[in-house]
Design a protein around this motif. Structure first.
Motif, short mmCIF file in Angstrom:
data_model
loop_
_atom_site.label_atom_id
_atom_site.label_comp_id
_atom_site.label_asym_id
_atom_site.label_seq_id
_atom_site.Cartn_x
_atom_site.Cartn_y
_atom_site.Cartn_z
N MET A 1 81.47 41.06 56.83
CA MET A 1 81.63 41.58 55.47
C MET A 1 80.28 41.60 54.77
SD MET A 1 85.11 39.69 54.18
CE MET A 1 84.98 40.49 52.57
N THR A 2 80.09 42.57 53.90
CA THR A 2 78.88 42.64 53.10
C THR A 2 78.85 41.50 52.10
OG1 THR A 2 78.86 45.05 53.30
CG2 THR A 2 77.55 44.08 51.53
N ARG A 3 77.74 40.80 52.04
CA ARG A 3 77.61 39.72 51.08
C ARG A 3 77.45 40.30 49.68
NH1 ARG A 3 75.54 34.67 53.43
NH2 ARG A 3 74.43 34.26 51.50
N LYS A 4 78.05 39.66 48.71
CA LYS A 4 77.87 40.09 47.33
C LYS A 4 76.45 39.79 46.88
CE LYS A 4 82.63 39.83 45.67
NZ LYS A 4 83.54 39.26 44.64
N VAL A 5 76.01 40.55 45.89
CA VAL A 5 74.65 40.41 45.36
C VAL A 5 74.71 39.88 43.94
CG1 VAL A 5 72.52 41.60 44.76
CG2 VAL A 5 73.79 42.27 46.82
N LEU A 6 73.98 38.80 43.71
CA LEU A 6 73.96 38.13 42.42
C LEU A 6 72.53 38.08 41.90
CD1 LEU A 6 75.39 36.37 40.22
CD2 LEU A 6 74.90 34.39 41.67
N MET A 7 72.35 38.44 40.64
CA MET A 7 71.04 38.31 39.99
C MET A 7 71.10 37.13 39.03
SD MET A 7 69.00 41.16 37.76
CE MET A 7 67.34 40.87 37.13
N ILE A 8 70.09 36.27 39.10
CA ILE A 8 70.00 35.11 38.22
C ILE A 8 68.64 35.14 37.54
CG2 ILE A 8 70.14 32.61 38.00
CD1 ILE A 8 71.61 32.55 40.69
N THR A 9 68.62 35.16 36.22
CA THR A 9 67.35 35.09 35.51
C THR A 9 66.99 33.62 35.25
OG1 THR A 9 68.35 35.23 33.28
CG2 THR A 9 67.80 37.31 34.39
N GLY A 10 65.71 33.33 35.28
CA GLY A 10 65.27 31.95 35.08
C GLY A 10 65.78 31.02 36.17
N ALA A 11 65.59 31.44 37.42
CA ALA A 11 66.21 30.74 38.55
C ALA A 11 65.31 29.73 39.23
CB ALA A 11 66.71 31.75 39.58
N GLY A 12 64.14 29.46 38.66
CA GLY A 12 63.22 28.56 39.32
C GLY A 12 63.55 27.10 39.20
N ARG A 13 64.20 26.73 38.10
CA ARG A 13 64.45 25.31 37.84
C ARG A 13 65.80 25.13 37.18
NH1 ARG A 13 59.20 23.68 34.45
NH2 ARG A 13 59.60 25.73 33.56
N GLY A 14 66.22 23.88 37.04
CA GLY A 14 67.38 23.51 36.25
C GLY A 14 68.67 24.19 36.66
N ILE A 15 69.43 24.65 35.67
CA ILE A 15 70.73 25.25 35.92
C ILE A 15 70.59 26.52 36.76
CG2 ILE A 15 72.69 26.40 34.80
CD1 ILE A 15 72.34 24.34 32.49
N GLY A 16 69.56 27.31 36.50
CA GLY A 16 69.36 28.52 37.27
C GLY A 16 69.17 28.25 38.75
N ALA A 17 68.33 27.27 39.08
CA ALA A 17 68.09 26.93 40.48
C ALA A 17 69.34 26.34 41.13
CB ALA A 17 66.93 25.95 40.57
N ALA A 18 70.06 25.50 40.40
CA ALA A 18 71.29 24.91 40.94
C ALA A 18 72.33 26.00 41.21
CB ALA A 18 71.85 23.88 39.97
N THR A 19 72.41 26.98 40.33
CA THR A 19 73.34 28.08 40.53
C THR A 19 72.94 28.92 41.73
OG1 THR A 19 73.77 28.14 38.14
CG2 THR A 19 74.40 30.08 39.42
#
Length: 249
Positions: A1-19
């Motif tokens: 199956m094709t994997r879904k694509v997710l964009m996360i802004t501010g993904a380097g640290r904290g909640i963004g990185a954990a997500t």
């Protein structure tokens, strides 16, 4: 199956990185943006790739229209689709009373937390909307318990910006509900991330954690779990919600 694509802004640290880490483990490919700390962003991306995700890492100021348009162009070129957006990028501004804050403080906080959210929502929804040829999708904005609590003596400017996030979430969810897009927000409370040190209060979680009804601060991973739930099909009938993740506060 094709994997879904997710964009996360501010993904380097904290909640963004954990997500990002949790999303990679659950089968998403990722477009991750970062602004301030390249080493942290690279480490976050490497962890996600090790979990099996294809990752496109883009340096972009979430409040800069040119840079965000470039980030979405990179998304289009690499993946050709977007299934989810986590609009995470944000700042608190300096810890101070309202009377001691400056117009520059307010401008910086609102520019990133509110206008940055607007840019991400606008571009993601253009691609997701079934009325524009998209396949629908799910969006999660990062609000804060401060929006309701007001954060007196510390971060009224930040609280006010997150109040705007709540209003945008409610309004935009209604605008695009019939176009296959769900829009929700999470409202973290006292979460143990670097954001407190950046604001000048590195011991804030330790000081205030015992005052939370659950007796502790939360973790970025706990917020990430909530975000992934709202992105998932398990939340298919939820839109316009603002879900508190605050240990009862």
């Amino acid at each position: 199956m094709t994997r879904k694509v997710l964009m996360i802004t501010g993904a380097g640290r904290g909640i963004g990185a954990a997500t990002a880490r949790l999303a990679a483990a659950r089968g998403y490919d990722l477009l991750l943006t970062w602004r301030g700390n390249e080493a942290a962003a690279q480490a976050s991306a490497a962890t996600c790739e090790a979990a099996g995700a294809a990752v496109e890492l883009v340096r972009a100021d979430a409040a800069d229209e040119v840079e965000m348009l470039a980030a979405f162009a990179a998304l289009d070129a690499r993946f050709g689709r977007i299934d989810g957006l986590v609009a995470n990028a944000g700042i608190t501004g300096p810890m101070c009373r309202l009377m001691d804050s400056s117009l520059a403080d307010w401008d910086a906080v609102f520019r990133l937390n509110v206008l940055g959210l607007y840019l991400a929502l606008r571009e993601a929804a253009k691609r997701m909307s079934t009325a524009r040829g998209g396949q629908g999708g799910a969006i999660v904005a990062l609000s804060s318990r401060a929006a309701e609590l007001g954060s007196p003596g510390e971060f009224i400017h930040y609280a006010a910006s997150k109040g705007a996030v709540d209003s945008i979430t409610i309004g935009f969810a209604k605008e695009v509900a019939a176009e296959g897009i769900r829009v929700n927000a999470v409202s973290p409370g006292l979460i143990d991330t670097e954001i407190h040190a950046t604001a000048g209060a590195p011991d804030r979680v330790q000081r205030f954690g015992p005052m939370i009804p659950m007796g502790r601060g939360g973790t970025a991973e706990e917020v990430a779990e909530t975000i992934l739930f709202l992105l998932s099909d398990a939340a298919s009938y939820i839109t316009g919600a603002r879900l508190p993740v605050g240990g009862g506060r």
